[in-house]
Design a protein around this motif. Structure first.
Motif, PDB file in Angstrom:
ATOM      1  N   MET A  42      -4.103  -5.630   1.258  1.00 12.50           N
ATOM      2  CA  MET A  42      -5.366  -6.365   1.279  1.00 12.50           C
ATOM      3  C   MET A  42      -6.481  -5.485   1.831  1.00 12.50           C
ATOM      4  N   ARG A  43      -6.206  -4.804   2.952  1.00 13.79           N
ATOM      5  CA  ARG A  43      -7.224  -3.953   3.556  1.00 13.79           C
ATOM      6  C   ARG A  43      -7.653  -2.846   2.602  1.00 13.79           C
ATOM      7  N   GLY A  86     -14.172  -7.908   0.981  1.00 13.01           N
ATOM      8  CA  GLY A  86     -14.913  -7.400   2.114  1.00 13.01           C
ATOM      9  C   GLY A  86     -16.224  -8.142   2.309  1.00 13.01           C
ATOM     10  N   ARG A  97       0.837  -1.205   0.000  1.00 14.53           N
ATOM     11  CA  ARG A  97       0.000   0.000   0.000  1.00 14.53           C
ATOM     12  C   ARG A  97       0.865   1.245   0.000  1.00 14.53           C
ATOM     13  N   CYS A 110      -7.676  -2.892  -0.567  1.00 15.27           N
ATOM     14  CA  CYS A 110      -8.511  -3.471  -1.623  1.00 15.27           C
ATOM     15  C   CYS A 110      -9.924  -3.731  -1.143  1.00 15.27           C
ATOM     16  N   TRP A 111     -10.067  -4.414   0.016  1.00 19.48           N
ATOM     17  CA  TRP A 111     -11.427  -4.751   0.396  1.00 19.48           C
ATOM     18  C   TRP A 111     -12.219  -3.529   0.861  1.00 19.48           C
ATOM     19  N   GLU A 112     -11.535  -2.502   1.361  1.00 22.13           N
ATOM     20  CA  GLU A 112     -12.241  -1.277   1.734  1.00 22.13           C
ATOM     21  C   GLU A 112     -12.764  -0.540   0.509  1.00 22.13           C
ATOM     22  N   PRO A 170      -0.630  -7.146   4.283  1.00 21.50           N
ATOM     23  CA  PRO A 170      -1.949  -6.981   4.916  1.00 21.50           C
ATOM     24  C   PRO A 170      -2.569  -5.615   4.657  1.00 21.50           C
ATOM     25  N   SER A 171      -1.752  -4.563   4.638  1.00 23.38           N
ATOM     26  CA  SER A 171      -2.307  -3.229   4.391  1.00 23.38           C
ATOM     27  C   SER A 171      -2.824  -3.089   2.965  1.00 23.38           C
TER      28      SER A 171
END
Length: 345
Positions: free
Chosen positions: A59-60, A84, A20, A62-64, A56-57
């Protein structure tokens, strides 16, 4: 190797990392920036192989922002999907679960999925028979097409028994793959021997290409069903199993011949080379990065091609078809009417 096509980011080479950077994603290799793009331009991230890192950041982020991350094996089998909390219509899903609990409705939908596959397989066989260079190939392909037509008539007379319906589909698939090598031009058969469908892992180049393209198609079907509000895990033709997107596999059936035609076109035109496949210990055949990139590009280009939709009589892109069919399926579930598969011509 990383590339973006049709709002999908493809990570294809070992050693890549996705991180990210504010509201953007950075693709790096050996700590060197390869690609940077805003997350709002993405619908999905496709990760091929086990040696690619997604933070992980990332991934977050993307789903946000509504983008899913799909993890595939080297040969294209979907292993995981990160997204998400899905949004959808609870009433539509109740209708879907009610239909799945009814033997008659389940059988009717399963018949429709199989009928679409058989009709489109017949289309593929007939086209190849027309283009065949040798009389023997032409005859075998035409015979296989006639068998598909016979099985279509048999399918319409089946009772509400899923095992019987699946049996018809299995017989049709066996006939189809028995002559599948005849779709290939004689000049390419020595380079691409084919002795039936095999997978997990594929053991020849043709099966490796099919598995990879099926995986891309499966993702599109999951996306279309999810966007429509349906549960991709509750199917009708395919039995429910933990972790299996049964409804996506159902929807895939009518589109498999479309993907198979793309695979055959690439092989028959020499756009894929034998050197783009690697045989591993134990007999598994994998695609190289170059082959994967060629397949991804060809698949996305095929999705951009336009055709007149047979029901709506409007010009649509091929990539829209799975989304249109997902909507037709939701209408069939809501209104308890027959589902009409897409037929290629």
């Amino acid at each position: 190797m990383a590339q973006t096509l049709q709002n999908v980011l493809y990570l294809l080479s070992p050693g890549l990392s996705l991180r990210r950077d504010g509201l953007a994603l950075r693709v790096e290799q050996d700590k060197q920036l390869k690609l940077s793009l805003p997350v709002h331009n993405l619908e999905s991230v496709f990760v091929f192989g086990s040696d690619i890192y997604v933070s992980p950041s990332a991934m977050r982020l993307c789903w946000e922002n509504g983008a899913s991350i799909c993890f595939f094996t080297d040969w294209g089998r979907l292993e995981a999907r990160v997204e998400g909390v899905p949004q959808g219509s609870v009433l539509l899903r109740r209708d879907q679960h009610a239909a799945a609990s009814s033997l008659s409705r389940t059988a009717a939908l399963a018949r429709s999925f199989v009928a679409g596959k058989l009709q489109n397989t017949r289309w593929l066989l007939a086209r190849s028979a027309r283009d065949a260079l040798e009389d023997e190939d032409r005859g075998l392909l035409r015979t296989a097409a006639d068998v598909q037509a016979y099985l279509l008539r048999e399918l319409s007379r089946t009772e509400d028994n899923l095992d019987v319906i699946r049996g018809v589909e299995g017989r049709a698939a066996a006939i189809h793959f028995e002559v599948f090598g005849r779709h290939l031009r004689p000049a390419f058969r020595a380079a691409y021997p084919f002795d039936g469908r095999n997978r997990r892992p594929p053991r020849d180049a043709v099966n490796a290409v099919l598995s990879f393209l099926y995986a891309l198609l499966r993702h599109d079907c999951v996306s279309a069903l999810t966007a429509t509000g349906l549960d991709p895990f509750v199917g009708f033709l395919h039995a429910d199993r933990p972790g299996r997107e049964s409804l996506a596999l159902d929807l895939m059936e009518e589109f498999r011949p479309w993907v198979e035609r793309l695979a055959l076109t690439l092989l028959n035109r020499g756009e894929l080379k034998p050197a783009q496949f690697v045989e591993r210990d134990g007999g598994a055949v994998e695609l190289t990065d170059v082959a994967r990139k060629a397949l991804v590009s060809a698949y996305q280009q095929r999705k951009m091609e336009e055709a007149v939709h047979p029901l709506f009589r409007e010009t649509v892109r091929q990539g829209q078809l799975v989304f249109i069919q997902a909507r037709l399926l939701s209408r069939a579930l809501r209104s308890e009417v027959d589902y009409t598969p897409h037929l290629f011509s």
